[in-house]
Design an enzyme around this catalytic site. Sequence first.
Site, PDB file in Angstrom:
ATOM      1  N   SER A  83       0.799  -1.234   0.000  1.00 45.14           N
ATOM      2  CA  SER A  83       0.000   0.000   0.000  1.00 45.14           C
ATOM      3  C   SER A  83       0.826   1.276   0.000  1.00 45.14           C
ATOM      4  O   SER A  83       0.262   2.368  -0.105  1.00 45.14           O
ATOM      5  CB  SER A  83      -0.965   0.006   1.187  1.00 45.14           C
ATOM      6  N   TYR A 190     -10.556   2.423   5.777  1.00 43.12           N
ATOM      7  CA  TYR A 190      -9.569   2.032   4.763  1.00 43.12           C
ATOM      8  C   TYR A 190     -10.166   0.970   3.850  1.00 43.12           C
ATOM      9  O   TYR A 190     -10.652  -0.060   4.302  1.00 43.12           O
ATOM     10  CB  TYR A 190      -8.333   1.483   5.460  1.00 43.12           C
ATOM     11  N   SER A 191     -10.135   1.217   2.560  1.00 40.05           N
ATOM     12  CA  SER A 191     -10.638   0.265   1.574  1.00 40.05           C
ATOM     13  C   SER A 191      -9.783   0.323   0.329  1.00 40.05           C
ATOM     14  O   SER A 191      -9.666   1.367  -0.319  1.00 40.05           O
ATOM     15  CB  SER A 191     -12.098   0.568   1.214  1.00 40.05           C
ATOM     16  N   ASN A 192      -9.176  -0.804  -0.033  1.00 45.29           N
ATOM     17  CA  ASN A 192      -8.366  -0.867  -1.235  1.00 45.29           C
ATOM     18  C   ASN A 192      -9.172  -0.589  -2.493  1.00 45.29           C
ATOM     19  O   ASN A 192      -8.613  -0.170  -3.518  1.00 45.29           O
ATOM     20  CB  ASN A 192      -7.691  -2.234  -1.332  1.00 45.29           C
ATOM     21  N   THR A 330       2.066   2.923   5.045  1.00 48.45           N
ATOM     22  CA  THR A 330       2.475   1.565   5.371  1.00 48.45           C
ATOM     23  C   THR A 330       1.864   0.632   4.341  1.00 48.45           C
ATOM     24  O   THR A 330       0.978   1.013   3.582  1.00 48.45           O
ATOM     25  CB  THR A 330       1.995   1.145   6.779  1.00 48.45           C
ATOM     26  N   GLY A 331       2.349  -0.603   4.324  1.00 45.19           N
ATOM     27  CA  GLY A 331       1.788  -1.552   3.372  1.00 45.19           C
ATOM     28  C   GLY A 331       2.065  -2.978   3.790  1.00 45.19           C
ATOM     29  O   GLY A 331       3.081  -3.270   4.424  1.00 45.19           O
TER      30      GLY A 331
END
Length: 378
Positions: A83, A190-192, A330-331
């Site tokens: 991410s 949070y939503s991809n 962050t990811g």
Amino acid sequence: MKLAMLGMAVLVATSCGIDTSHDVTESGRAEIVDALNNAVRQGYPGAQAVITDNGHTWSVTAGAADLATGRPFSDGDRLRIASNTKPFVATVMLQLVAEGKTELDAPVERYLPGVVRGPGIDGNRITIRNLLQHTSGLPEYAAESGTPPEPGQVAGLTEHVRWGTTDTAEMIRHALTAPADFDPGAHWAYSNTNYAVAGMVVEQITGNPIGAEITRRVIVPLGLRDTYYPDPDEIDIRGPHPKGYTEIDGTRVDYTSQNVSWAGAAGAMVASGADLNHFFTALLDGKLLPPAQLAEMKNVRPTGVDSTWAYGLGLARMTMSCGNELWGHTGGLSGTVTYGGVVLTTGRAVTIALNQDLMDDRSGEGSRALDAAACSTL
């Protein structure tokens, strides 16, 4: 998590990058090494901190980049930054805003007619800002690691997804069969899916793949030689890289090779720690965006999830234990966890890399290493 496989783990302190003669205090280095070593004790195969201070880049590592050989992380190792891709996508979108090709408060429907529709979902009510800020209410398309997928979600740890090429438009259609989480702008979640849609908007505006626009607008101008957006059918990581591990049915497996087209604009990119530091430094120094758009990017709102986190447009403000504010992202995806950003008051850029996802670092070891690197006296 069994720790027996970590018996070969070693601690290494190395210098890398622009200037290997940079003087680093032993106490400052020791704090960071201790945090990385603790990550290895908690079950990570290996960990790396890449730190850039005043043009000097150096790194410390712990554990193994490859459990079969015991090799530690190397200077310049590339890894999937997951991410941390989102700030690149947001930067491109904000460049388009600066060029007058879109507006932050434009409805998504203007660019993707009929695409963003579903139960309680209407592209006329969701703006570009909502997408970049995670305030759209769009349901998550990516199933949480280690949990069964909910309706509309893609399960990453399947052979079909690992080796196959995912069609983003079809994935979004499937995701939007699930209902909206909330009305646009009402909350933060949070939503991809937000960035999968944002990538499609960029492609519609420019007529080019999102990866090509990131390359043309960010990677090439900054000279990021170890950074790239993978081709849709690409499986292996180009150049030097650590192995990436995950757990399937309680067994640690090498998950380095995988097709990340399912992650797409939400998390497909590859970079080295030094390159990620360079990107965040250039972004926050105003080298990629005009002042008005950078200010929009940094206009954060509370997430409601963690009091130390606030989120802008593809950029998070993370408050460290010492009070320093680190701006970055962050990811995490199968095989890797990464943290990146810049402490504005000191100019220090930090990337932390862990080569196993461990449920996206639920143990918090990566964030502890980030805190040590952002707060230590070096």
